[in-house]
Design an enzyme around this catalytic site. Structure first.
Site, PDB file in Angstrom:
ATOM      1  N   LYS A 163       6.724   0.011   2.781  1.00 39.25           N
ATOM      2  CA  LYS A 163       8.114  -0.421   2.974  1.00 39.25           C
ATOM      3  C   LYS A 163       8.901   0.538   3.859  1.00 39.25           C
ATOM      4  CE  LYS A 163       8.745  -3.918  -0.404  1.00 39.25           C
ATOM      5  NZ  LYS A 163       9.264  -4.399  -1.666  1.00 39.25           N
ATOM      6  N   ARG A 223       2.306  -3.706  -6.487  1.00 34.69           N
ATOM      7  CA  ARG A 223       1.995  -4.740  -5.500  1.00 34.69           C
ATOM      8  C   ARG A 223       1.731  -4.044  -4.169  1.00 34.69           C
ATOM      9  NH1 ARG A 223       4.922  -7.580  -1.749  1.00 34.69           N
ATOM     10  NH2 ARG A 223       4.412  -9.781  -1.439  1.00 34.69           N
TER      11      ARG A 223
HETATM   12  C1  7PM Z   1       9.011  -7.630   5.536  1.00 34.15           C
HETATM   13  C2  7PM Z   1       9.775  -6.834   4.681  1.00 34.15           C
HETATM   14  C3  7PM Z   1       7.943  -8.347   5.061  1.00 34.15           C
HETATM   15  C4  7PM Z   1       9.478  -6.801   3.330  1.00 34.15           C
HETATM   16  C5  7PM Z   1       7.639  -8.283   3.706  1.00 34.15           C
HETATM   17  C6  7PM Z   1       8.415  -7.532   2.841  1.00 34.15           C
HETATM   18  C7  7PM Z   1       8.226  -7.618  -2.988  1.00 34.15           C
HETATM   19  C8  7PM Z   1       7.855  -8.928  -3.252  1.00 34.15           C
HETATM   20  C9  7PM Z   1       8.038  -8.638  -1.098  1.00 34.15           C
HETATM   21  C10 7PM Z   1       8.466  -6.735  -4.089  1.00 34.15           C
HETATM   22  C11 7PM Z   1       7.886  -8.555  -5.523  1.00 34.15           C
HETATM   23  C12 7PM Z   1       6.774  -6.741   1.281  1.00 34.15           C
HETATM   24  C13 7PM Z   1       8.109  -7.425   1.411  1.00 34.15           C
HETATM   25  N1  7PM Z   1       8.320  -7.455  -1.648  1.00 34.15           N
HETATM   26  N2  7PM Z   1       7.674  -9.406  -4.497  1.00 34.15           N
HETATM   27  N3  7PM Z   1       7.745  -9.552  -2.059  1.00 34.15           N
HETATM   28  N4  7PM Z   1       8.273  -7.257  -5.337  1.00 34.15           N
HETATM   29  N5  7PM Z   1       7.739  -8.986  -6.784  1.00 34.15           N
HETATM   30  O1  7PM Z   1       6.744  -5.529   1.607  1.00 34.15           O
HETATM   31  O2  7PM Z   1       8.839  -5.563  -3.942  1.00 34.15           O
HETATM   32  O3  7PM Z   1       5.770  -7.365   0.951  1.00 34.15           O
HETATM   33  S1  7PM Z   1       8.086  -9.002   0.596  1.00 34.15           S
END
Ligand code: 7PM
Length: 288
Positions: free
Chosen positions: A235, A269
């Site tokens: 992230k 995750r």
């Molecule tokens: C761009 C920025 C693409 C951020 C994808 C993301 C989470 C999630 C995501 C989380 C849960 C990523 C995020 N983040 N679901 N979905 N918890 N439960 O890094 O922190 O995958 S999308």
């Protein structure tokens, strides 16, 4: 199905989540592998090749020790173009069906839409990961009827604008208060307390300082009585803290996963399953 349920329950009715007949063991740290299913605009093979690539990646994560695979059709990603319900279903359902035949682990559907939840669970998914914490129309009742565990995530604002100027008087109290309210709403809709997981939503309407404070305070979220899921992998908080581009965030991501577990997270995750599984096996050798 009754036989599977009773087998899961006799082992431990509280520590193993029944994900549509497949167990997710929360008596030790669990790893959720991230699988993004999006049409690959750089591939000549179109939908077919990108689907085969996604499947191969998921099978690899399963072999590396992932406890559950989270399949997402991109509609919940910050800044992502909104995807229609039918488009989201057409992306994720074939992948969930094929994956269900190829791996023994439970499959999670990353969606906020009731219709996608229904199609995904019919295709074999056994866990709902909702970054909107079942606030979309019909989501509470649908998740309750589907009878699978649900992760309720905190987000301030909306994906397109949430990172513009996030503000909190007390970020931990506000995130905990939101999650407490959503846990109550979910239980009142008929979802059993033992099927609910909570997530502070790192990066979803939070500055670096907010994210760091939440990471240090996972124990306070655990006091709400539900297992905590933490998504920190690759992230931008790593980019902000260390000045590293996304392709160099593996080692800090593994460190953050271990810190989250140390502070009380039950599920992490992640994109990089193999390295995370090895680090958490070492954590377990020390602490169990
Ligand atoms: C761009 C920025 C693409 C951020 C994808 C993301 C989470 C999630 C995501 C989380 C849960 C990523 C995020 N983040 N679901 N979905 N918890 N439960 O890094 O922190 O995958 S999308």
């Amino acid at each position: 199905m009754a036989a599977v349920n009773s087998k899961l329950e006799t082992r431990s009715s509280k520590l193993i989540l029944d994900c549509n007949g497949r167990g997710l063991d929360l008596s030790r740290p669990s790893v959720m592998g991230i699988l993004n299913v999006t049409p690959d605009s750089f591939s000549d093979g179109g939908v077919f090749l990108s689907r085969e690539n996604a499947l191969a990646q998921a099978v690899r994560m399963a072999e590396e020790g992932a406890d559950i695979i989270d399949v997402g059709g991109e509609s919940t990603r910050p800044g992502a173009r909104p995807v229609s319900t039918q488009e989201e279903i057409d992306r994720v359902v074939p992948v969930i069906e094929a994956l269900h035949d190829r791996i023994p682990q439970p499959i999670s559907i990353d969606t906020s839409k009731a219709d996608v939840m229904r199609a995904a669970v019919a295709a074999g998914a056994g866990f709902i990961n909702d970054v909107r914490a079942l606030r979309d129309e019909g989501a509470l009742a649908t998740a309750a009827a589907l009878n699978v565990p649900v992760c309720l995530m905190h987000m301030q604002g909306e994906p397109r604008t949430m990172q513009e100027d996030p503000r909190y008087a007390d970020v931990v109290a506000e995130v905990a208060g939101f999650l407490r309210d959503r846990l109550r709403a979910a239980r009142e809709a008929g979802i059993p307390a033992r099927s609910l997981v909570i997530d502070p939503g790192f990066g979803f309407g939070k500055t670096l300082a907010h994210n760091l404070e939440l990471l240090r305070s996972i124990g306070k979220l655990r006091d709400l009585g539900a297992p905590v899921l933490a998504g920190l992998s690759r992230k931008s908080m790593i980019g902000k803290a260390l000045g590293l581009p996304v392709e160099r965030r593996l080692h800090p991501s593994v460190a953050l996963a271990v810190m989250a577990v140390q502070n009380g997270a039950s599920i992490v995750r992640v994109h990089d399953v193999g390295p995370t599984v090895e680090a958490l096996r070492m954590w377990q050798a020390v602490y169990s």
